[in-house]
Write a protein that holds these residues in place. Structure first.
Motif, PDB file in Angstrom:
ATOM      1  N   ARG A  25       0.841  -1.209   0.000  1.00  0.00           N
ATOM      2  CA  ARG A  25       0.000   0.000   0.000  1.00  0.00           C
ATOM      3  C   ARG A  25       0.869   1.249   0.000  1.00  0.00           C
ATOM      4  N   ASN A  26       1.958   1.210   0.761  1.00  0.00           N
ATOM      5  CA  ASN A  26       2.872   2.347   0.818  1.00  0.00           C
ATOM      6  C   ASN A  26       3.556   2.561  -0.526  1.00  0.00           C
ATOM      7  N   LYS A  29       1.134   4.187  -2.872  1.00  0.00           N
ATOM      8  CA  LYS A  29       0.903   5.585  -2.497  1.00  0.00           C
ATOM      9  C   LYS A  29       2.058   6.475  -2.941  1.00  0.00           C
ATOM     10  N   LYS A  30       3.287   5.988  -2.848  1.00  0.00           N
ATOM     11  CA  LYS A  30       4.441   6.806  -3.196  1.00  0.00           C
ATOM     12  C   LYS A  30       4.730   6.819  -4.699  1.00  0.00           C
TER      13      LYS A  30
END
Length: 57
Positions: A25-26, A29-30
């Protein structure tokens, strides 16, 4: 008599996301930053290994 507390999730009953799911998920997002860091790390590690093998032959 209605019991509204039974319908809400308490911290004990919530399912926690796995480390892999949070990491993915990170990364999403990035955006491309994670991929850029991954490829830079890969190139750096390969360069280090080739350099060490060249020095120790």
């Amino acid at each position: 008599m209605t019991n509204s507390d039974s319908s809400t999730n308490t911290p004990e009953t919530e399912v926690k996301d796995s480390y892999v799911k949070l990491a993915m998920r990170n990364m999403v997002k990035k955006g491309g930053l994670s991929l850029k860091h991954f490829f830079l790390t890969t190139v750096g590690l390969l360069g280090f290994l080739v350099g060490i093998s060249y020095l120790t032959r």
